[in-house]
Design an enzyme around this catalytic site. Structure first.
Site, mmCIF file in Angstrom:
data_model
loop_
_atom_site.group_PDB
_atom_site.id
_atom_site.type_symbol
_atom_site.label_atom_id
_atom_site.label_comp_id
_atom_site.label_asym_id
_atom_site.label_seq_id
_atom_site.Cartn_x
_atom_site.Cartn_y
_atom_site.Cartn_z
ATOM 1 N N HIS A 14 0.850 -1.197 0.000
ATOM 2 C CA HIS A 14 0.000 0.000 0.000
ATOM 3 C C HIS A 14 0.879 1.238 0.000
ATOM 4 O O HIS A 14 2.110 1.156 0.019
ATOM 5 C CB HIS A 14 -0.959 0.008 1.201
ATOM 6 N N CYS A 23 5.656 6.314 4.362
ATOM 7 C CA CYS A 23 4.516 5.509 3.900
ATOM 8 C C CYS A 23 3.806 6.114 2.686
ATOM 9 O O CYS A 23 2.850 5.537 2.187
ATOM 10 C CB CYS A 23 3.528 5.276 5.040
ATOM 11 N N HIS A 27 5.047 0.314 -0.574
ATOM 12 C CA HIS A 27 5.799 -0.589 0.292
ATOM 13 C C HIS A 27 4.865 -1.718 0.719
ATOM 14 O O HIS A 27 3.663 -1.663 0.479
ATOM 15 C CB HIS A 27 6.362 0.150 1.511
ATOM 16 N N HIS A 29 3.809 -5.136 3.581
ATOM 17 C CA HIS A 29 3.765 -5.628 4.954
ATOM 18 C C HIS A 29 3.405 -7.106 4.968
ATOM 19 O O HIS A 29 2.651 -7.586 4.114
ATOM 20 C CB HIS A 29 2.699 -4.893 5.774
ATOM 21 N N HIS A 68 -1.530 -10.406 -1.170
ATOM 22 C CA HIS A 68 -0.653 -10.151 -2.321
ATOM 23 C C HIS A 68 -1.269 -9.180 -3.326
ATOM 24 O O HIS A 68 -1.183 -9.358 -4.536
ATOM 25 C CB HIS A 68 -0.242 -11.465 -2.995
ATOM 26 N N GLU A 123 0.441 -4.509 11.524
ATOM 27 C CA GLU A 123 1.115 -4.089 10.301
ATOM 28 C C GLU A 123 2.585 -4.513 10.332
ATOM 29 O O GLU A 123 3.165 -4.826 9.297
ATOM 30 C CB GLU A 123 0.997 -2.569 10.147
#
Length: 135
Positions: A14, A23, A27, A29, A68, A123
């Site tokens: 996201h 952010c 990137h 998680h 994904h 996260e």
């Protein structure tokens, strides 16, 4: 009051629009959704909800829609390019923060008739956001 909790791990990418920090860049998680369900009484089998039912409903939805994939705001300028190249995206009306993803999963579980009390989205190993409605 009885409570059961199921953890669901998934990977997602996201970025946050109008954010002045790292952010704002794409990137990813290795996230974990922790769903807590609650009931005053147990069913005929002595359960709040069968863990396999939670897996079959919520885990399947997360696998099909969030795992994904890039979770992006509907106004993200990268969307046309990603769609043109058939990249897997999940579009949200709000910034895809941990708080909003927790709410998204909560609302889905509730719509499926599950007695969800709270969703916590990890996260990272040290950061999570929680959503639960007002009591």
């Amino acid at each position: 009051m009885y409570r059961v909790t199921r953890e669901i791990s998934f990977c997602y990418g996201h970025r946050l629009l109008n954010y002045d920090g790292k952010c704002r860049h794409l990137h990813g998680h290795n996230g974990k959704a922790v769903l807590t369900l609650e009931a005053e009484t147990l069913d005929s089998l002595g359960m709040v909800v069968d863990f396999s039912q939670i897996k079959g409903v919520v885990n399947k939805w997360i696998d099909d829609h969030l795992d994904h994939r890039l979770l992006l705001h509907q106004d993200d300028p990268y969307l046309p390019y990603l769609r043109q190249h058939n990249e897997p995206v999940f579009v949200m009306a709000v910034n895809p923060t941990a708080e909003n993803i927790a709410r998204l999963i909560f609302d889905f579980a509730l719509e499926q008739g599950l007695p969800v009390k709270e969703v916590r989205l990890w996260e990272t190993d040290s950061c999570y956001a929680t959503y639960s409605p007002k009591p």
